[in-house]
Design a protein around this motif. Structure first.
Motif, short mmCIF file in Angstrom:
data_model
loop_
_atom_site.label_atom_id
_atom_site.label_comp_id
_atom_site.label_asym_id
_atom_site.label_seq_id
_atom_site.Cartn_x
_atom_site.Cartn_y
_atom_site.Cartn_z
N ALA A 66 0.85 -1.18 0.00
CA ALA A 66 0.00 0.00 0.00
C ALA A 66 0.89 1.24 0.00
CB ALA A 66 -0.91 -0.01 1.22
N LEU A 67 0.48 2.25 -0.73
CA LEU A 67 1.23 3.49 -0.82
C LEU A 67 0.84 4.41 0.34
CD1 LEU A 67 0.68 4.02 -4.66
CD2 LEU A 67 2.68 3.01 -3.53
N PRO A 68 1.68 5.36 0.71
CA PRO A 68 1.33 6.29 1.79
C PRO A 68 0.06 7.07 1.45
CG PRO A 68 3.67 6.44 1.28
CD PRO A 68 3.05 5.58 0.22
N PHE A 72 -3.04 2.79 6.22
CA PHE A 72 -1.77 2.12 6.49
C PHE A 72 -0.94 2.16 5.22
CE2 PHE A 72 -4.71 -0.94 4.87
CZ PHE A 72 -3.97 -1.69 3.97
N SER A 73 0.31 1.77 5.30
CA SER A 73 1.14 1.66 4.11
C SER A 73 2.06 0.45 4.26
CB SER A 73 1.95 2.94 3.87
OG SER A 73 2.82 3.17 4.95
N GLY A 74 2.59 0.00 3.13
CA GLY A 74 3.47 -1.16 3.15
C GLY A 74 2.74 -2.42 2.78
N ALA A 83 -7.16 -2.50 9.99
CA ALA A 83 -7.11 -1.03 10.09
C ALA A 83 -8.50 -0.39 10.16
CB ALA A 83 -6.33 -0.46 8.92
N LEU A 84 -9.56 -1.19 10.20
CA LEU A 84 -10.91 -0.61 10.29
C LEU A 84 -11.01 0.30 11.52
CD1 LEU A 84 -12.99 -3.78 9.40
CD2 LEU A 84 -13.02 -1.62 8.12
N GLN A 85 -11.47 1.52 11.29
CA GLN A 85 -11.61 2.51 12.36
C GLN A 85 -13.04 3.02 12.42
OE1 GLN A 85 -9.21 3.75 14.61
NE2 GLN A 85 -8.17 1.93 13.88
#
Length: 152
Positions: A66-68, A72-74, A83-85
């Motif tokens: 994943a891009l910045p 998240f990234s990486g 990462a669900l918020q």
């Protein structure tokens, strides 16, 4: 036309890995993936990540970082789930009825804009908490309150 490929396809247990890929994109096309679900109280949880398709138009989250600029990234194959918020501050996802699954919505948007670009593909996936055939037996003995889960 772009499409989302999930493995397992329609349903998985909440603690099982879910492989996610997008096919049919243009070579090196920038896209934003978004997941969302509503908990039992109706509160919305979301995560998003920015990606770039490979030269063949495929996007496999197990191989593409994943891009910045997203949640998240990486290289995080399950990032769109962990990462669900909550959209409501200080809210926690809770599950009271383990017999019903969460319904996960997956969407692929063109580009990296905010708000996202055109919707290219979408899919739904059930994340369950009990395997098929498991029996749930409430236990009430004196002051003991528990639930027994018996395999088939």
């Amino acid at each position: 036309a772009p499409s989302i490929r999930l493995s397992p396809a329609a349903r998985s247990l909440f603690d099982e890995p879910l492989a996610l890929a997008v096919q049919g994109l243009a070579p090196r096309q920038p896209v934003t993936l978004r997941t969302s679900l509503r908990d039992e109280t109706g509160q919305l949880f979301q995560a998003c990540a920015r990606y770039r398709a490979e030269d063949d138009g495929q996007l496999d989250l197990a191989r593409c970082p994943a891009l910045p600029g997203g949640s998240f990234s990486g290289l995080e194959p399950m990032g769109l789930l962990w990462a669900l918020q909550p959209q409501k501050p200080y809210w926690y996802m809770m599950k009271r009825d383990v017999q019903s699954p969460f319904l996960l919505q997956l969407e692929v948007f063109d580009g990296h804009g905010d708000p996202p670009g055109q919707l290219l593909a979408q899919a739904q996936h059930e994340r369950g908490f009990m395997s098929d055939g498991v029996r749930r037996v409430p236990v009430r003995e004196g002051r003991i309150r528990a639930t027994l889960f018996l395999p088939p």
